[in-house]
Design an enzyme around this catalytic site. Structure first.
Site, PDB file in Angstrom:
ATOM      1  N   CYS A  54       0.843  -1.210   0.000  1.00  0.00           N
ATOM      2  CA  CYS A  54       0.000   0.000   0.000  1.00  0.00           C
ATOM      3  C   CYS A  54       0.878   1.259   0.000  1.00  0.00           C
ATOM      4  O   CYS A  54       1.746   1.410   0.856  1.00  0.00           O
ATOM      5  CB  CYS A  54      -0.901  -0.005   1.238  1.00  0.00           C
ATOM      6  SG  CYS A  54      -1.695   1.584   1.529  1.00  0.00           S
TER       7      CYS A  54
ATOM      8  N   CYS B 223       0.409   3.277   3.507  1.00  0.00           N
ATOM      9  CA  CYS B 223       0.783   2.737   4.820  1.00  0.00           C
ATOM     10  C   CYS B 223       2.119   3.342   5.293  1.00  0.00           C
ATOM     11  O   CYS B 223       2.970   3.694   4.486  1.00  0.00           O
ATOM     12  CB  CYS B 223       0.903   1.205   4.749  1.00  0.00           C
ATOM     13  SG  CYS B 223      -0.654   0.335   4.990  1.00  0.00           S
TER      14      CYS B 223
ATOM     15  N   HIS C 188      -4.285   0.381   7.933  1.00  0.00           N
ATOM     16  CA  HIS C 188      -4.786   0.125   6.583  1.00  0.00           C
ATOM     17  C   HIS C 188      -6.223  -0.394   6.582  1.00  0.00           C
ATOM     18  O   HIS C 188      -6.963  -0.216   5.615  1.00  0.00           O
ATOM     19  CB  HIS C 188      -3.852  -0.900   5.914  1.00  0.00           C
ATOM     20  CG  HIS C 188      -4.153  -1.171   4.482  1.00  0.00           C
ATOM     21  ND1 HIS C 188      -3.757  -0.330   3.469  1.00  0.00           N
ATOM     22  CD2 HIS C 188      -4.843  -2.191   3.890  1.00  0.00           C
ATOM     23  CE1 HIS C 188      -4.179  -0.822   2.304  1.00  0.00           C
ATOM     24  NE2 HIS C 188      -4.831  -1.947   2.537  1.00  0.00           N
TER      25      HIS C 188
ATOM     26  N   ASN D  63     -13.084  10.272  -1.294  1.00  0.00           N
ATOM     27  CA  ASN D  63     -13.734   9.276  -2.150  1.00  0.00           C
ATOM     28  C   ASN D  63     -13.562   7.952  -1.456  1.00  0.00           C
ATOM     29  O   ASN D  63     -12.433   7.483  -1.304  1.00  0.00           O
ATOM     30  CB  ASN D  63     -13.036   9.167  -3.512  1.00  0.00           C
ATOM     31  CG  ASN D  63     -13.335  10.338  -4.401  1.00  0.00           C
ATOM     32  OD1 ASN D  63     -14.428  10.912  -4.324  1.00  0.00           O
ATOM     33  ND2 ASN D  63     -12.387  10.695  -5.221  1.00  0.00           N
TER      34      ASN D  63
ATOM     35  N   SER E  30      -8.654   4.924  -5.191  1.00  0.00           N
ATOM     36  CA  SER E  30      -7.609   4.081  -5.753  1.00  0.00           C
ATOM     37  C   SER E  30      -7.048   3.116  -4.719  1.00  0.00           C
ATOM     38  O   SER E  30      -6.275   2.239  -5.047  1.00  0.00           O
ATOM     39  CB  SER E  30      -6.489   4.970  -6.297  1.00  0.00           C
ATOM     40  OG  SER E  30      -6.013   5.819  -5.263  1.00  0.00           O
TER      41      SER E  30
ATOM     42  N   HIS F  82      -6.980   2.180   1.915  1.00  0.00           N
ATOM     43  CA  HIS F  82      -6.407   2.809   3.113  1.00  0.00           C
ATOM     44  C   HIS F  82      -7.199   4.096   3.412  1.00  0.00           C
ATOM     45  O   HIS F  82      -7.455   4.878   2.510  1.00  0.00           O
ATOM     46  CB  HIS F  82      -4.924   3.127   2.852  1.00  0.00           C
ATOM     47  CG  HIS F  82      -4.180   3.476   4.090  1.00  0.00           C
ATOM     48  ND1 HIS F  82      -3.211   2.674   4.641  1.00  0.00           N
ATOM     49  CD2 HIS F  82      -4.302   4.539   4.920  1.00  0.00           C
ATOM     50  CE1 HIS F  82      -2.749   3.243   5.736  1.00  0.00           C
ATOM     51  NE2 HIS F  82      -3.398   4.384   5.929  1.00  0.00           N
TER      52      HIS F  82
ATOM     53  N   HIS G 210      -8.248   7.504   3.669  1.00  0.00           N
ATOM     54  CA  HIS G 210      -7.601   8.754   3.244  1.00  0.00           C
ATOM     55  C   HIS G 210      -8.584   9.645   2.515  1.00  0.00           C
ATOM     56  O   HIS G 210      -9.623   9.199   2.041  1.00  0.00           O
ATOM     57  CB  HIS G 210      -6.420   8.448   2.312  1.00  0.00           C
ATOM     58  CG  HIS G 210      -6.851   7.953   0.955  1.00  0.00           C
ATOM     59  ND1 HIS G 210      -7.278   6.672   0.733  1.00  0.00           N
ATOM     60  CD2 HIS G 210      -6.944   8.583  -0.242  1.00  0.00           C
ATOM     61  CE1 HIS G 210      -7.613   6.522  -0.537  1.00  0.00           C
ATOM     62  NE2 HIS G 210      -7.427   7.671  -1.157  1.00  0.00           N
TER      63      HIS G 210
ATOM     64  N   GLN H  22      -8.630  13.715   0.224  1.00  0.00           N
ATOM     65  CA  GLN H  22      -7.812  14.624  -0.570  1.00  0.00           C
ATOM     66  C   GLN H  22      -8.177  16.066  -0.269  1.00  0.00           C
ATOM     67  O   GLN H  22      -9.276  16.348   0.239  1.00  0.00           O
ATOM     68  CB  GLN H  22      -8.037  14.373  -2.054  1.00  0.00           C
ATOM     69  CG  GLN H  22      -7.604  13.014  -2.544  1.00  0.00           C
ATOM     70  CD  GLN H  22      -7.575  12.972  -4.071  1.00  0.00           C
ATOM     71  OE1 GLN H  22      -7.092  13.876  -4.728  1.00  0.00           O
ATOM     72  NE2 GLN H  22      -8.118  11.908  -4.631  1.00  0.00           N
TER      73      GLN H  22
END
Ligand code: H2U
Ligand code: ZN
Length: 349
Positions: free
Chosen positions: A52, A55, A120, A160, A168, A171, A173, A175
């Site tokens: 990943c 990570c 993760h 997202n 994508s 994990h 996250h 933006q």
């Protein structure tokens, strides 16, 4: 005709935040479905994945290694859609013909990625309130840091979540895109909030929230500081709007208790979502905060939108196609019945 009867026939509702109409077709929910069925996402994930790129300690594209971070971690997107450089000589503006028909402008920006947790296998729904609170603080700090740049007029924080939304990587996250011009969606909201406060002398979302609290039908969950509800004009089947009770324009206006309140409401709402179809629920979510060009924006009421794509099960999604692309958005289940279903999934721990 009472409200219940009126909402059973096809009708359109006005989105007060955008000024656009949405069609509601409640009688259509019984139609058969033989179209695309999505794969439910695999559930089990390791807490650390050596492959990943988010990570701790792992290498990202371009060879940079992530630090061994313990809480949140922010980095400049290695594939940023926008660049901070000012317009170069001979760039878009010089090259484009000075014509009303062919307009192009240089756009500066900064794109960052925010890892919510080193783990993760977690999502916002699986994180503790204290850990989500650290994400809230990170978002607020980024809003200040990026918004304080003299040329940044807008900071868009978003997530997202899930492969269905094009994420994508599983994990946890999100933006952040900070740019030179206010993007379309917040620009519409600014215009609508301004027009409302000019006409009524009060805040659009303060008034709307008061109405929703009184009505109750569209409420999903709430605490002392925040309310999550399915907006009257929602487009996506299980779309929600998260509103601070007190009028404020940005995450930075929230005191410590209100930030805890936001962390709590995000956890409760995402947990309702996960229980709805017994899966880690996909969505796009993001905050709309006041533009950062230094103006006051007294009419702006900060909020978050959750736009989940799923319609009736873990595998049947709503497509925005056909009439929606060419005419206007349309929904089948009403926001009232969506709220009722989500509300029933609230578990107080
Ligand atoms: P999404 O899952 O929402 O696509 O966000 C992941 C972002 O991570 C994506 O915008 C960036 C992609 O450009 N990325 C990096 O910055 N470095 C990498 O090594 C891979 C992905
Ligand atoms: Zn990871």
């Amino acid at each position: 005709m009472d409200n219940e009867t009126r909402f059973l026939t096809p009708h359109r509702r006005l989105n007060l935040l955008t000024g656009e109409w949405v069609l509601v077709s409640p009688h259509r929910t019984a139609r058969p479905w033989q179209g695309q069925v999505e794969q439910p996402p695999p559930e089990e994930r390791p807490s650390y994945d050596p492959s990943c790129y988010l990570c701790p300690g792992n290498e990202r594209a371009g060879g940079v290694c992530n630090p061994d971070y313990a809480e949140t971690f922010v980095f400049d997107n290695d594939f940023a859609a926008l660049l901070p450089d000012p317009a170069p000589q001979g760039g878009v503006e010089d090259a484009s013909p000075q014509s009303a028909l062919l307009r192009a402008e240089h756009e500066r920006g900064i794109c960052r990625v925010v890892c919510f947790s080193p783990r993760h296998d977690l999502t916002l729904a699986g994180m503790e309130v204290e850990a989500i609170r650290r994400v809230v603080d990170t978002w607020a700090n980024q809003y200040v840091e990026l918004g304080d740049l003299p040329w940044v007029r807008h900071v868009q924080i978003f997530e997202n979540r899930g492969a269905m939304m094009g994420a994508s990587n599983p994990h946890p996250h999100g933006q952040i895109w900070a740019n030179e011009h206010v993007p379309n969606e917040p620009a519409k909201e600014l215009q609508q909030q301004r027009a409302y406060s000019a006409t009524h002398g009060s805040c659009l979302l303060c008034d709307y929230l008061a109405l929703e609290l009184q009505n109750g039908q569209r409420l999903v969950c709430q605490n002392d500081h925040f309310v999550a509800l399915t907006p009257f004009w929602a487009i996506w089947p299980f779309e929600t709007l998260v509103l601070p009770r007190a009028h404020c324009a940005a995450l930075t206006d929230l005191d410590a208790a209100a930030r805890d309140g936001l962390a709590d409401i995000l956890r409760r709402l995402t947990r309702c979502y996960d229980r709805l179809f017994q899966i880690s629920f996909p969505y796009s979510m993001g905050f709309h905060q006041r533009p950062t060009d230094g103006e006051a924006y007294p009419e702006w009421h900060m909020h978050a939108h959750f736009y989940p794509p799923l319609l009736r099960s873990a595998t049947v999604r709503k497509f925005m196609v056909g009439y929606e692309m060419l005419g206007q958005p349309q929904r089948d289940i009403t926001p009232e019945s969506a709220a009722e279903r989500l509300r029933a999934l609230e578990v107080t721990e």
